[in-house]
Design an enzyme around this catalytic site. Sequence first.
Site, PDB file in Angstrom:
ATOM      1  N   TYR A   1       0.840  -1.206   0.000  1.00 42.54           N
ATOM      2  CA  TYR A   1       0.000   0.000   0.000  1.00 42.54           C
ATOM      3  C   TYR A   1       0.876   1.257   0.000  1.00 42.54           C
ATOM      4  O   TYR A   1       0.678   2.182  -0.793  1.00 42.54           O
ATOM      5  CB  TYR A   1      -0.906  -0.011   1.238  1.00 42.54           C
TER       6      TYR A   1
HETATM    7  C1  UGA Z   1      -3.767   4.228   8.726  1.00 48.10           C
HETATM    8  C2  UGA Z   1      -4.685   4.090   7.502  1.00 48.10           C
HETATM    9  O1  UGA Z   1      -5.439   2.894   7.571  1.00 48.10           O
HETATM   10  C3  UGA Z   1      -3.942   4.121   6.214  1.00 48.10           C
HETATM   11  O2  UGA Z   1      -4.866   4.177   5.135  1.00 48.10           O
HETATM   12  C4  UGA Z   1      -3.046   5.311   6.223  1.00 48.10           C
HETATM   13  O3  UGA Z   1      -2.396   5.457   5.034  1.00 48.10           O
HETATM   14  C5  UGA Z   1      -2.102   5.207   7.376  1.00 48.10           C
HETATM   15  O4  UGA Z   1      -2.882   5.278   8.557  1.00 48.10           O
HETATM   16  C6  UGA Z   1      -1.070   6.292   7.376  1.00 48.10           C
HETATM   17  O5  UGA Z   1      -0.960   7.063   8.300  1.00 48.10           O
HETATM   18  O6  UGA Z   1      -0.333   6.350   6.415  1.00 48.10           O
HETATM   19  P1  UGA Z   1      -2.704   2.562  10.436  1.00 48.10           P
HETATM   20  O7  UGA Z   1      -1.674   3.428  11.069  1.00 48.10           O
HETATM   21  O8  UGA Z   1      -2.419   1.119  10.357  1.00 48.10           O
HETATM   22  O9  UGA Z   1      -3.052   3.024   8.955  1.00 48.10           O
HETATM   23  O10 UGA Z   1      -4.073   2.885  11.212  1.00 48.10           O
HETATM   24  P2  UGA Z   1      -5.032   2.033  12.151  1.00 48.10           P
HETATM   25  O11 UGA Z   1      -5.777   1.010  11.389  1.00 48.10           O
HETATM   26  O12 UGA Z   1      -5.857   3.013  12.910  1.00 48.10           O
HETATM   27  O13 UGA Z   1      -4.038   1.247  13.125  1.00 48.10           O
HETATM   28  C7  UGA Z   1      -3.286   1.894  14.135  1.00 48.10           C
HETATM   29  C8  UGA Z   1      -2.527   0.851  14.898  1.00 48.10           C
HETATM   30  O14 UGA Z   1      -3.443   0.026  15.594  1.00 48.10           O
HETATM   31  C9  UGA Z   1      -1.684  -0.074  14.024  1.00 48.10           C
HETATM   32  O15 UGA Z   1      -0.456  -0.315  14.634  1.00 48.10           O
HETATM   33  C10 UGA Z   1      -2.482  -1.369  13.980  1.00 48.10           C
HETATM   34  O16 UGA Z   1      -1.702  -2.513  13.890  1.00 48.10           O
HETATM   35  C11 UGA Z   1      -3.197  -1.341  15.299  1.00 48.10           C
HETATM   36  N1  UGA Z   1      -4.499  -2.071  15.222  1.00 48.10           N
HETATM   37  C12 UGA Z   1      -5.433  -1.716  14.336  1.00 48.10           C
HETATM   38  C13 UGA Z   1      -4.708  -3.117  16.106  1.00 48.10           C
HETATM   39  O17 UGA Z   1      -3.850  -3.466  16.923  1.00 48.10           O
HETATM   40  N2  UGA Z   1      -5.918  -3.759  16.055  1.00 48.10           N
HETATM   41  C14 UGA Z   1      -6.902  -3.414  15.170  1.00 48.10           C
HETATM   42  O18 UGA Z   1      -7.990  -4.031  15.160  1.00 48.10           O
HETATM   43  C15 UGA Z   1      -6.659  -2.361  14.281  1.00 48.10           C
END
Ligand code: UGA
Length: 319
Positions: free
Chosen positions: A150
């Site tokens: 991504y």
């Molecule tokens: C988010 C967005 O989904 C992306 O589209 C975006 O591009 C990205 O931010 C970015 O800043 O570039 P992410 O940081 O993975 O990605 O956002 P979240 O889905 O809110 O996750 C935050 C953290 O929580 C991650 O470390 C993830 O592993 C964790 N998480 C998420 C969990 O532990 N459990 C979950 O059910 C969901």
Amino acid sequence: MKALVTGAAGFVGSTLSERLIAQGWEVVGVDAFSDYYAPALKRENLRNLARNPRFTLVEADLMEVDLTPLLASTNVIFHQAGQPGVRKSWGTDFAQYTRANIQVTQKLLEAAKASPNLQRFVYASSSSVYGDAESYPTSESLRPAPMSPYGVTKLAAEHLCTLYAKNYDVPTTSLRYFTVYGPRQRPDMAFTRFLHAANTGGTISIYGDGEQIRDFTYIDDIVEANVRAATMPTPNGAVMNVCGGSSVSVNQVLQTIEQITQRSLNVEYHDTVPGDVRRTGGDNSLIANLLEWSPETSVAAGLAHQWEWVRASSTTGRI
Ligand code: UGA
């Protein structure tokens, strides 16, 4: 002013469109209502906009639609559409990411070259271009090294924006969003999942030990950065971080949620997921200098707003 907002039914696109309408803009919103998550949620996001005579919805796939008439009188393109999801971009799904994130952006940039009234092309880039960065707070001048497919597609599209600016004077500005949250956040993202589980007594799954850190950024701060990027002078091809200004671990987020909701959470810890970085944390000084922007909403305040939204949405069956 007339805007074309791609991905207008999404989390950022719909909130941005509402803000533009409130400021007197005309907005043409394009959305394909793809099924990455329930299209009904996207229809719900458009509920207020649909009633406004200055908002027009074009329900279309950007790869299929004729962009020339859409762009004829457009002053600003806010390109928010894309295939989201850091952890889902492996395997055969990758084709969707290259199409929606790279090819669509290239098609829009080609159309923007010939767009007579265009003043700015704002591209929604991502902190995922950095991967596990060489240093923190991470500045835009560090070499990007994505950790997920991504992130590779978001970086490729960002490079396309910069090279169309350099070669054809397309007035692009790329905003690297750091994990955006707030009301309407996508149902696959952490805060919506966690708050929904708090509300229903469900189980929260944490990927890894929960010590991963994010520079979470509130939706209204992201919208404000977009409006400034569209209306203030910036060098063509600029690339800027837009980040909340605090480095918070997922475990700290869980504690804050317990305080806000006054509920104890059921939390399970699982393996880490490929593509997830250990830490994001951006340097805000470039956007502070160029656009006089700084984040205004703390994680605790923003989470409280999102909690109100989750509770209101669940009573109406909306999430
Ligand atoms: C988010 C967005 O989904 C992306 O589209 C975006 O591009 C990205 O931010 C970015 O800043 O570039 P992410 O940081 O993975 O990605 O956002 P979240 O889905 O809110 O996750 C935050 C953290 O929580 C991650 O470390 C993830 O592993 C964790 N998480 C998420 C969990 O532990 N459990 C979950 O059910 C969901």
